[in-house]
Design a protein around this motif. Structure first.
Motif, short mmCIF file in Angstrom:
data_model
loop_
_atom_site.label_atom_id
_atom_site.label_comp_id
_atom_site.label_asym_id
_atom_site.label_seq_id
_atom_site.Cartn_x
_atom_site.Cartn_y
_atom_site.Cartn_z
N SER A 1 46.26 19.77 29.33
CA SER A 1 45.60 18.23 29.53
C SER A 1 44.50 18.54 30.31
CB SER A 1 46.23 17.54 30.50
OG SER A 1 47.64 17.55 30.13
N GLU A 2 43.31 17.84 29.80
CA GLU A 2 42.13 18.07 30.34
C GLU A 2 41.89 17.10 31.56
OE1 GLU A 2 42.65 17.32 27.17
OE2 GLU A 2 42.01 19.06 26.21
N ILE A 3 42.76 16.04 31.67
CA ILE A 3 42.64 15.09 32.66
C ILE A 3 44.08 15.13 33.54
CG2 ILE A 3 42.67 12.61 33.18
CD1 ILE A 3 41.09 12.08 30.84
N LEU A 4 44.04 15.16 34.60
CA LEU A 4 45.14 15.14 35.87
C LEU A 4 45.14 13.93 36.55
CD1 LEU A 4 47.63 16.48 36.96
CD2 LEU A 4 46.02 17.60 38.66
N ILE A 5 45.92 13.19 36.50
CA ILE A 5 46.11 12.06 37.63
C ILE A 5 47.35 12.23 38.67
CG2 ILE A 5 46.38 9.56 37.91
CD1 ILE A 5 45.23 9.15 35.29
N ILE A 6 46.82 12.41 39.88
CA ILE A 6 48.08 12.40 41.02
C ILE A 6 48.26 11.09 41.49
CG2 ILE A 6 48.56 13.22 43.31
CD1 ILE A 6 48.55 15.45 41.22
N ALA A 7 49.37 10.42 41.04
CA ALA A 7 49.67 9.11 41.55
C ALA A 7 50.61 9.35 42.71
CB ALA A 7 50.25 8.15 40.46
N THR A 8 50.32 8.68 43.75
CA THR A 8 51.28 9.06 45.02
C THR A 8 51.36 7.80 45.90
OG1 THR A 8 51.71 10.28 46.91
CG2 THR A 8 49.26 9.80 46.47
N PRO A 9 52.53 7.42 46.53
CA PRO A 9 52.80 6.37 47.45
C PRO A 9 52.04 7.06 48.84
CG PRO A 9 54.85 7.60 47.32
CD PRO A 9 53.85 8.21 46.24
N SER B 1 52.58 11.59 49.74
CA SER B 1 53.82 11.82 49.92
C SER B 1 53.96 13.24 49.97
CB SER B 1 54.74 11.08 48.80
OG SER B 1 54.58 11.80 47.68
N SER B 2 55.33 13.50 50.52
CA SER B 2 55.73 14.97 50.42
C SER B 2 55.98 15.54 48.94
CB SER B 2 57.22 15.13 51.40
OG SER B 2 58.24 14.23 50.53
N VAL B 3 56.13 14.66 47.94
CA VAL B 3 56.23 15.20 46.80
C VAL B 3 54.83 15.42 46.12
CG1 VAL B 3 56.99 14.63 44.28
CG2 VAL B 3 58.51 13.88 46.33
N VAL C 1 63.38 23.81 55.81
CA VAL C 1 63.51 24.29 54.36
C VAL C 1 64.98 24.65 54.34
CG1 VAL C 1 62.74 26.82 54.45
CG2 VAL C 1 62.19 25.18 52.60
N ASP C 2 65.82 25.19 55.16
CA ASP C 2 66.96 25.42 54.88
C ASP C 2 68.02 24.42 54.58
OD1 ASP C 2 65.97 28.32 54.97
OD2 ASP C 2 66.78 28.37 57.21
N HIS C 3 67.80 23.40 54.88
CA HIS C 3 68.47 21.97 54.65
C HIS C 3 68.11 21.09 53.73
CE1 HIS C 3 70.14 22.91 59.08
NE2 HIS C 3 68.88 23.37 58.97
N ASP C 4 69.07 20.47 53.14
CA ASP C 4 68.72 19.32 52.13
C ASP C 4 68.38 18.06 52.60
OD1 ASP C 4 68.73 18.31 49.50
OD2 ASP C 4 70.69 18.33 49.22
N ILE C 5 67.03 18.13 52.81
CA ILE C 5 66.50 16.77 53.34
C ILE C 5 65.96 15.78 52.17
CG2 ILE C 5 64.82 15.82 54.83
CD1 ILE C 5 64.88 18.58 56.48
N LYS C 6 66.70 14.87 51.79
CA LYS C 6 66.46 13.94 50.55
C LYS C 6 65.11 13.31 50.68
CE LYS C 6 70.44 14.67 48.68
NZ LYS C 6 70.80 15.75 47.49
N PRO C 7 64.52 13.31 49.74
CA PRO C 7 63.18 12.50 49.70
C PRO C 7 63.71 10.84 50.21
CG PRO C 7 63.91 12.99 47.49
CD PRO C 7 64.60 13.69 48.47
N ASN D 1 53.34 11.50 38.78
CA ASN D 1 54.01 10.46 39.72
C ASN D 1 54.66 10.94 40.96
OD1 ASN D 1 55.07 8.06 41.01
ND2 ASN D 1 56.31 7.35 39.46
N CYS D 2 54.17 10.87 42.08
CA CYS D 2 54.66 11.65 43.39
C CYS D 2 55.38 10.51 44.22
CB CYS D 2 53.65 12.26 44.09
SG CYS D 2 52.91 13.54 43.00
N THR D 3 56.30 9.61 43.46
CA THR D 3 57.15 8.54 44.28
C THR D 3 58.21 9.45 45.03
OG1 THR D 3 58.47 6.72 44.07
CG2 THR D 3 58.36 8.07 42.18
N LEU D 4 58.75 8.80 46.09
CA LEU D 4 60.14 9.51 46.72
C LEU D 4 61.23 9.05 46.04
CD1 LEU D 4 59.06 9.07 50.53
CD2 LEU D 4 58.40 11.01 49.00
N LYS D 5 61.12 8.10 45.02
CA LYS D 5 62.25 7.66 44.52
C LYS D 5 62.64 8.25 43.32
CE LYS D 5 60.60 3.62 45.09
NZ LYS D 5 60.43 2.05 45.17
N PRO D 6 63.93 9.00 43.11
CA PRO D 6 64.32 9.42 41.76
C PRO D 6 64.37 8.27 40.68
CG PRO D 6 65.60 10.23 43.61
CD PRO D 6 64.88 9.31 44.03
N SER D 7 64.38 8.66 39.40
CA SER D 7 64.62 7.80 38.35
C SER D 7 66.07 7.25 38.56
CB SER D 7 64.55 8.33 36.97
OG SER D 7 63.10 8.72 36.86
#
Lengths: 201, 201, 201, 201
Positions: A71-79, A86-88, D43-49, A7-13
């Protein structure tokens, strides 16, 4: 058979993730077919910038890489942000770039005989592009993309609600996600029976 | 096993086609593996604008569509213009759009259990994008894209020579094309043994 | 000041065009600012494949090219098909490719000091990508893209209605289109007062 | 007049950056025209998601945002990874997403009347796409993209050398970069004399 959802959301848990919510529909369909599904919320990990499999001190990518290769299956989930993955998600893809030149004992790139798909949510247009970008990258890295191995959700035009805040279109996204799950499982099984071989030269 | 190469050059016959020349390397590798390879030079045919399988009077798409459906492997070969797939390639994709809702007797979209890849040439940068655009569209239509099922050629940066006019990089493009051919054949065989099924609902 | 709208629908006249309907909102806003707006429905013309300004016998591009060069503002209006600009839009861009190396008496590429924008409709997702693809190409050719010089419309997710068949979102698309028109006019005026000069070497 | 170059390399200081090296050619051309050029190595800066202008504790984006708003010219300089803009570039764009709804005292989005361009390097193909992706996003955010406001460098096909390791093509990339600099300066001056106004409604 095992699947990994990144899961490539920008929001941390523990913030709610729209992308996770739609990916869960696909994961449930995979589990009904007997697949064990693992999850990684990438933004919760310190994935260093770079294009090698281990970027050293504090890098948490190597453990995620192990899960991909188990894993045999990869799912990239992204906003979708500004119409893009996303950048993630891009960070995850960059770190998988090293897999292009990593081979197994048979000389196959390590991603060969694994399949991949994409789950995408957004508050605005961009899904087809996000899916093409990620599928293109994953094919380059060595994954096989089964037919229609994606689902997405957003309403338009212009900025709209988030997936968790509006029920419209959920049925379509879920139905599409179930077909995705079925094709991922079948294609992974097909490659297990009839695997890709090492490149000829 | 049968393959169809649709060459999407802008140049009508009998002008030499750089894209055809690189695609021929892939076709030769397919033939060595026992595949029968058919060719269509799309610009030589009157493919009407539209998104239905038959656009009526004079439309030459239906015959090409039959060749696609008679083949297990599809290769879209296209030049790069202004960084994009050619208008001829996009026309071909638009006409395949109708296949999304056409199903066989088992209820599968007609493109299911077929595999596809991309050959791309250009006198300037754009290959990764062209490949992603076409693969993304073909996955949407119902094709499966095997790992690394593409090859390309151009020199850079800026406008450079054509494929037929410069030997640099031909070895890389040929080697990549042979791996592409092998993966297309193996993945097509895998889906013949273990086919995708009709979507669940 | 003159503007040219090139409508890149796949449907020949006199079929109704959703893309034309949204572009008309922008054209009306341009006219309110005193701009004379010309229209070309590209699919009604025999625009030969190729990347030169005149592809010879029967080619109807040269007359369209003259209209582009007689206008300070260019609007590419296109539907979305399989997530991409239409084949007609790509054909138009390919033919403009020749402008990269055509210069005026001052040594400027002929597209310099002209501005451009995009109008996009579709029955499914793809607008941001379509806009980026076309803007990227037009910047390459020599046009300037003013801030937010686009509007689009589609509903989602999955295949949905056409613009002319559903009123939802029309207000957003119209408001965005009026801002687009204003920025095109202002930027064209800005370049008229302070023009780009020929490249330094 | 002020310009800001945001270098989106994946490599923290003090590693040499190919992208910085090509961007320096453009910066030098800007300085010759009297522009003051600032640099940020993101990349030298802490740019938060996230997609807000201040993501709170430890976020170093607000200071970079101030530099963007203190400049009339923005240059996004990015490597190409797997055919895409870097994850660092996408992070920067995501953080600029908030600017879409931020307005100045006159009601203009804060990016209005600023111009932007792209510098791109890579060890493989992808430049046209990277440029289109970034220009598309920046137009959305409110920047104006002048004609041909980009330069790039890579050799192909397949993975090749880095910019700093091979002199081939440097002349083309430098000449293209000098034209880019000239057009950025002229377009910024044009908008200073004849500015875009607040959207009409």
């Amino acid at each position: 058979m095992r699947a990994l959802v990144i899961n490539c959301t920008l929001k941390p848990s523990p913030a709610p993730s729209n992308t996770e919510a739609l990916a869960a529909v696909v994961a449930e369909a995979l589990e009904k077919q007997g697949v064990t599904v693992g999850w990684v919320r990438a933004v919760d990990h310190d994935i260093k910038p770079g294009v090698e499999s281990d970027m050293g001190d504090g890098d948490q990518w190597p453990a995620i890489r192990e899960q991909i290769l188990a894993s045999e299956i990869l799912i990239i989930a992204t906003p979708t942000w500004v119409g893009h993955p996303s950048s993630v998600a891009q960070r995850v893809i960059e770190r998988m770039d090293a897999m292009i030149s990593e081979t197994d004992d048979a000389g196959c790139p390590v991603a060969y005989n694994r399949v991949a798909g994409v789950v995408n949510t957004g508050n605005e247009d961009g899904a087809h592009h996000v899916i093409s970008e990620i599928c293109g990258a994953l094919v380059d890295i060595g994954f096989t993309i089964p037919a229609q191995a994606w689902t997405y959700w957003h309403l338009g035009p212009g900025g709209g609600p988030n997936y968790l805040d509006d029920q419209r279109g959920h049925d379509w996204a879920a139905s599409t996600g179930r077909a995705m799950a079925q094709n991922l499982v079948t294609a992974a099984a097909a490659l297990a029976v009839t695997p890709l071989k090492a490149p000829p030269d």
